[in-house]
Write a protein that holds these residues in place. Structure first.
Motif, PDB file in Angstrom:
ATOM      1  N   ALA A   1      24.127  16.528 -25.217  1.00 24.14           N
ATOM      2  CA  ALA A   1      23.581  17.545 -26.114  1.00 24.14           C
ATOM      3  C   ALA A   1      22.335  18.218 -25.559  1.00 24.14           C
ATOM      4  CB  ALA A   1      23.289  16.930 -27.479  1.00 24.14           C
ATOM      5  N   ASN A   2      21.487  17.463 -24.848  1.00 20.67           N
ATOM      6  CA  ASN A   2      20.267  18.052 -24.295  1.00 20.67           C
ATOM      7  C   ASN A   2      20.414  18.450 -22.835  1.00 20.67           C
ATOM      8  OD1 ASN A   2      20.287  15.608 -22.980  1.00 20.67           O
ATOM      9  ND2 ASN A   2      18.479  14.775 -24.020  1.00 20.67           N
ATOM     10  N   GLY A   3      21.595  18.274 -22.276  1.00 19.94           N
ATOM     11  CA  GLY A   3      21.843  18.689 -20.899  1.00 19.94           C
ATOM     12  C   GLY A   3      21.335  17.737 -19.840  1.00 19.94           C
ATOM     13  N   LYS A   4      20.795  16.589 -20.223  1.00 18.31           N
ATOM     14  CA  LYS A   4      20.243  15.656 -19.245  1.00 18.31           C
ATOM     15  C   LYS A   4      21.326  14.841 -18.536  1.00 18.31           C
ATOM     16  CE  LYS A   4      15.828  16.472 -19.901  1.00 18.31           C
ATOM     17  NZ  LYS A   4      14.971  17.006 -18.808  1.00 18.31           N
ATOM     18  N   LEU A   5      22.455  14.652 -19.210  1.00 18.77           N
ATOM     19  CA  LEU A   5      23.549  13.865 -18.654  1.00 18.77           C
ATOM     20  C   LEU A   5      24.796  14.722 -18.509  1.00 18.77           C
ATOM     21  CD1 LEU A   5      23.358  10.496 -20.644  1.00 18.77           C
ATOM     22  CD2 LEU A   5      22.650  10.884 -18.271  1.00 18.77           C
ATOM     23  N   PHE A   6      25.594  14.364 -17.528  1.00 21.18           N
ATOM     24  CA  PHE A   6      26.887  14.999 -17.327  1.00 21.18           C
ATOM     25  C   PHE A   6      27.887  13.901 -16.995  1.00 21.18           C
ATOM     26  CE2 PHE A   6      30.154  17.113 -14.743  1.00 21.18           C
ATOM     27  CZ  PHE A   6      30.495  18.167 -15.574  1.00 21.18           C
ATOM     28  N   VAL A   7      29.060  13.958 -17.621  1.00 18.46           N
ATOM     29  CA  VAL A   7      30.083  12.934 -17.411  1.00 18.46           C
ATOM     30  C   VAL A   7      31.338  13.593 -16.855  1.00 18.46           C
ATOM     31  CG1 VAL A   7      31.510  11.165 -18.492  1.00 18.46           C
ATOM     32  CG2 VAL A   7      29.164  11.511 -19.271  1.00 18.46           C
ATOM     33  N   SER A   8      31.944  12.950 -15.878  1.00 16.19           N
ATOM     34  CA  SER A   8      33.205  13.416 -15.303  1.00 16.19           C
ATOM     35  C   SER A   8      34.174  12.248 -15.225  1.00 16.19           C
ATOM     36  CB  SER A   8      32.974  14.006 -13.903  1.00 16.19           C
ATOM     37  OG  SER A   8      32.383  13.038 -13.039  1.00 16.19           O
ATOM     38  N   ALA A   9      35.451  12.524 -15.416  1.00 18.69           N
ATOM     39  CA  ALA A   9      36.450  11.455 -15.409  1.00 18.69           C
ATOM     40  C   ALA A   9      37.827  12.061 -15.212  1.00 18.69           C
ATOM     41  CB  ALA A   9      36.409  10.659 -16.715  1.00 18.69           C
ATOM     42  N   GLY A  10      38.775  11.202 -14.810  1.00 16.02           N
ATOM     43  CA  GLY A  10      40.111  11.737 -14.623  1.00 16.02           C
ATOM     44  C   GLY A  10      41.126  10.743 -14.138  1.00 16.02           C
ATOM     45  N   ASP A  11      42.021  11.227 -13.285  1.00 14.59           N
ATOM     46  CA  ASP A  11      43.182  10.453 -12.886  1.00 14.59           C
ATOM     47  C   ASP A  11      42.899   9.350 -11.877  1.00 14.59           C
ATOM     48  OD1 ASP A  11      44.727  11.908 -14.592  1.00 14.59           O
ATOM     49  OD2 ASP A  11      45.648  13.180 -13.056  1.00 14.59           O
ATOM     50  N   ASP A  12      41.699   9.325 -11.313  1.00 15.41           N
ATOM     51  CA  ASP A  12      41.364   8.218 -10.406  1.00 15.41           C
ATOM     52  C   ASP A  12      40.833   6.998 -11.158  1.00 15.41           C
ATOM     53  OD1 ASP A  12      38.902   9.149 -11.184  1.00 15.41           O
ATOM     54  OD2 ASP A  12      38.154   9.545  -9.165  1.00 15.41           O
ATOM     55  N   LYS A  13      40.861   7.062 -12.504  1.00 15.21           N
ATOM     56  CA  LYS A  13      40.453   5.956 -13.371  1.00 15.21           C
ATOM     57  C   LYS A  13      38.974   5.603 -13.206  1.00 15.21           C
ATOM     58  CE  LYS A  13      45.108   4.004 -13.012  1.00 15.21           C
ATOM     59  NZ  LYS A  13      45.907   2.814 -12.664  1.00 15.21           N
ATOM     60  N   LEU A  14      38.182   6.602 -12.869  1.00 20.81           N
ATOM     61  CA  LEU A  14      36.739   6.415 -12.747  1.00 20.81           C
ATOM     62  C   LEU A  14      36.015   7.349 -13.704  1.00 20.81           C
ATOM     63  CD1 LEU A  14      36.234   6.200  -8.873  1.00 20.81           C
ATOM     64  CD2 LEU A  14      36.124   4.315 -10.522  1.00 20.81           C
ATOM     65  N   VAL A  15      34.985   6.833 -14.347  1.00 20.79           N
ATOM     66  CA  VAL A  15      34.092   7.628 -15.178  1.00 20.79           C
ATOM     67  C   VAL A  15      32.735   7.615 -14.499  1.00 20.79           C
ATOM     68  CG1 VAL A  15      33.012   7.881 -17.445  1.00 20.79           C
ATOM     69  CG2 VAL A  15      35.345   6.986 -17.266  1.00 20.79           C
ATOM     70  N   LYS A  16      32.221   8.793 -14.183  1.00 17.95           N
ATOM     71  CA  LYS A  16      30.935   8.894 -13.497  1.00 17.95           C
ATOM     72  C   LYS A  16      29.941   9.620 -14.383  1.00 17.95           C
ATOM     73  CE  LYS A  16      32.769   8.524  -8.832  1.00 17.95           C
ATOM     74  NZ  LYS A  16      32.036   7.300  -8.468  1.00 17.95           N
ATOM     75  N   ILE A  17      28.742   9.056 -14.469  1.00 16.47           N
ATOM     76  CA  ILE A  17      27.688   9.576 -15.334  1.00 16.47           C
ATOM     77  C   ILE A  17      26.539  10.020 -14.444  1.00 16.47           C
ATOM     78  CG2 ILE A  17      26.140   9.053 -17.260  1.00 16.47           C
ATOM     79  CD1 ILE A  17      28.202   6.719 -17.891  1.00 16.47           C
ATOM     80  N   TRP A  18      26.193  11.293 -14.521  1.00 17.80           N
ATOM     81  CA  TRP A  18      25.256  11.928 -13.599  1.00 17.80           C
ATOM     82  C   TRP A  18      23.987  12.371 -14.322  1.00 17.80           C
ATOM     83  CZ3 TRP A  18      27.313  12.552  -8.542  1.00 17.80           C
ATOM     84  CH2 TRP A  18      28.701  12.357  -8.449  1.00 17.80           C
ATOM     85  N   SER A  19      22.872  12.308 -13.619  1.00 24.82           N
ATOM     86  CA  SER A  19      21.639  12.953 -14.067  1.00 24.82           C
ATOM     87  C   SER A  19      21.672  14.395 -13.592  1.00 24.82           C
ATOM     88  CB  SER A  19      20.419  12.241 -13.493  1.00 24.82           C
ATOM     89  OG  SER A  19      19.269  13.064 -13.606  1.00 24.82           O
ATOM     90  N   THR A  20      21.451  15.340 -14.494  1.00 22.41           N
ATOM     91  CA  THR A  20      21.495  16.741 -14.098  1.00 22.41           C
ATOM     92  C   THR A  20      20.190  17.220 -13.461  1.00 22.41           C
ATOM     93  OG1 THR A  20      20.823  17.450 -16.317  1.00 22.41           O
ATOM     94  CG2 THR A  20      23.180  17.268 -15.882  1.00 22.41           C
ATOM     95  N   ASP A  21      19.149  16.386 -13.496  1.00 21.16           N
ATOM     96  CA  ASP A  21      17.911  16.754 -12.811  1.00 21.16           C
ATOM     97  C   ASP A  21      18.040  16.583 -11.299  1.00 21.16           C
ATOM     98  OD1 ASP A  21      16.584  17.452 -15.131  1.00 21.16           O
ATOM     99  OD2 ASP A  21      15.832  15.410 -15.467  1.00 21.16           O
ATOM    100  N   SER A  22      18.675  15.497 -10.896  1.00 15.59           N
ATOM    101  CA  SER A  22      18.808  15.201  -9.471  1.00 15.59           C
ATOM    102  C   SER A  22      20.251  15.265  -8.980  1.00 15.59           C
ATOM    103  CB  SER A  22      18.272  13.797  -9.194  1.00 15.59           C
ATOM    104  OG  SER A  22      19.033  12.821  -9.892  1.00 15.59           O
TER     105      SER A  22
END
Length: 428
Positions: A66-87
């Motif tokens: 909601a505040n844009g600090k986190l970004f999440v990506s996931a898909g067919d490789d069965k991995l969920v990755k959680i990113w900091s949008t600052d770095s």
């Protein structure tokens, strides 16, 4: 069964996705075949120290917090990755037992939830965002389940009290999000039941008079529906398929496939953009909060190319609607991904009497960042032949049909599948 679903993976494609930073208006992020944000409006250096860096297969879900600090990506490789949008450092990596179909981030950013194609929603508790921290591999815990029905969309209510999940069996479940979600969610608030085909997308709309918000759903039944999600009451149904058919019958095509593939609302909830499969443009629905109804405000057609959006995104204040069309192929397919981005201005508070905010499809050079940005977003291509785009649209349509339309089996075939189910092999 996962093994059976893996058959035919070589020709499977995922629709291109786009996610826009809720605050920074210059950061649209599209999906790509190997990672969710290979390109953005500015040069970023991705840092992923996991054993399997970035993503190695099609992206099925991307989302900003909601505040844009986190970004999440996931898909067919069965991995969920959680990113900091600052770095743009990958802070957390989570392994899923099944391929992931949807993701959601709690309003405070403390929890990340994701759904798999077996119908289970999982939750991960984050330890905070520390830019100097090393990569943390987290284990997810089950939160709730739809019992063998693919979950197609997932989201938190505006006040964060509920998590809403939609599935292939035309069902929307509203669940109270517990204080300790690692102990699972046991309280079902309501079910929203009226769609006659699979659910494809959800979004919330809210305003000052309705801070708790209303739920908007899109489906394979060619409708967009408005809900009081806390009670499960259906408030209004808009037959967007029929409206899109009328709009196209005045042009070149009739009888198009009118599955709703994307929804995106303005921050004040007065307008909802609707993407419809096979429709070259978007439909804008005006929401009357007092009457709790929808009406078709405008139909914005995109001419000059076969552009049929597969994903939509906007920000809090830009008044721009970002759209992407294309495919994100798996590495095993050996085929290139394809993306085309278009932008519509005037996507802000609905005012039928104003002409100043009339939605306009911007030329490539008129969008923020211009053609230089498009080169990054579209993987180095400013133009693509119409035949190629038409083939991509058909590939996405076929893939969605194969994923969401239930297969019909003979009694003999059903018995054979039951005997081979992975979850029964260890049970004696």
């Amino acid at each position: 069964m996962e093994d059976e679903n893996e058959q035919g993976r070589e020709t499977e494609v995922a629709p291109a996705l786009i996610s826009v930073h809720p605050v920074n208006t210059s950061s649209p992020l599209p999906s790509a075949p190997t990672f969710a944000f290979s390109i953005s409006s500015c040069s970023v250096s991705l840092v992923d120290e996991s054993p399997e860096p970035l993503h190695k297969d099609s992206i099925r879900a991307i989302r900003f917090g909601a505040n844009g600090k986190l970004f999440v990506s996931a898909g067919d490789d069965k991995l969920v990755k959680i990113w900091s949008t600052d770095s743009w450092r990958c802070l957390y990596s989570v392994s899923s037992e099944k391929r992931v179909s949807a993701v959601a981030i709690s309003n405070g950013g403390r929890f990340v939830c994701f759904a798999d194609k077996f119908g289970i929603v999982w939750v991960v508790e984050l330890d905070g965002i520390h830019e100097n921290q090393g990569l943390v591999c987290k284990k997810a815990e089950p939160l709730l389940a739809h019992y063998c029905s693919i979950i197609t969309s997932l989201g938190f209510s505006p006040d964060g009290q509920y998590i809403v999940s939609a599935d292939r069996d035309s069902k929307i479940r509203v669940t109270a999000f517990p204080k300790n979600p690692l102990d699972r969610a046991h309280e079902i608030q309501s079910f929203c039941l009226a769609h006659t085909e699979f659910l494809s997308c959800l979004t919330f709309i809210c305003c000052q008079d309705y801070p708790l918000g209303l739920l908007v759903s899109g489906s394979g039944d060619s409708t967009v529906r408005l809900w009081d999600f806390t009670s499960g009451s259906l408030l209004h149904t808009c037959e967007v398929g029929a409206e899109a058919g009328i709009a196209q019958s005045n042009g070149r095509k009739e009888g198009s496939n009118t599955i709703v593939t994307g929804l995106c609302a303005t921050p004040d909830g007065s307008l909802v953009a609707v993407a419809i499969q096979s429709f070259p443009g978007i439909m804008l629905l005006a929401c009357n909060f007092s009457a709790k109804t929808f009406s078709v405000a405008r139909v914005v057609s995109i001419t000059g190319e076969a552009f049929i959006p597969t994903s939509l995104g906007t920000t809090f204040s830009s008044g721009l609607l970002w759209m992407v069309m294309g495919v994100s192929s798996s590495q095993s397919s050996g085929s290139a991904s394809l993306a085309r981005v278009r932008v519509i201005s005037g996507f802000s508070k609905n005012d039928t009497e104003s002409t100043e905010l009339e939605p306009i499809v911007l030329a490539d050079k008129e969008i923020p960042g211009g053609e230089q940005l498009l080169l990054k977003l579209q993987q180095g291509n400013l133009s693509v032949e119409e035949e190629v785009f038409s083939a991509a649209a058909e590939a996405v349509k076929t893939a969605m049909h194969n994923l969401l339309i239930k297969k019909q089996y003979s009694a003999e075939r059903r018995e054979f599948r039951k005997r081979g189910r992975n979850d029964r092999k260890d049970k004696r």
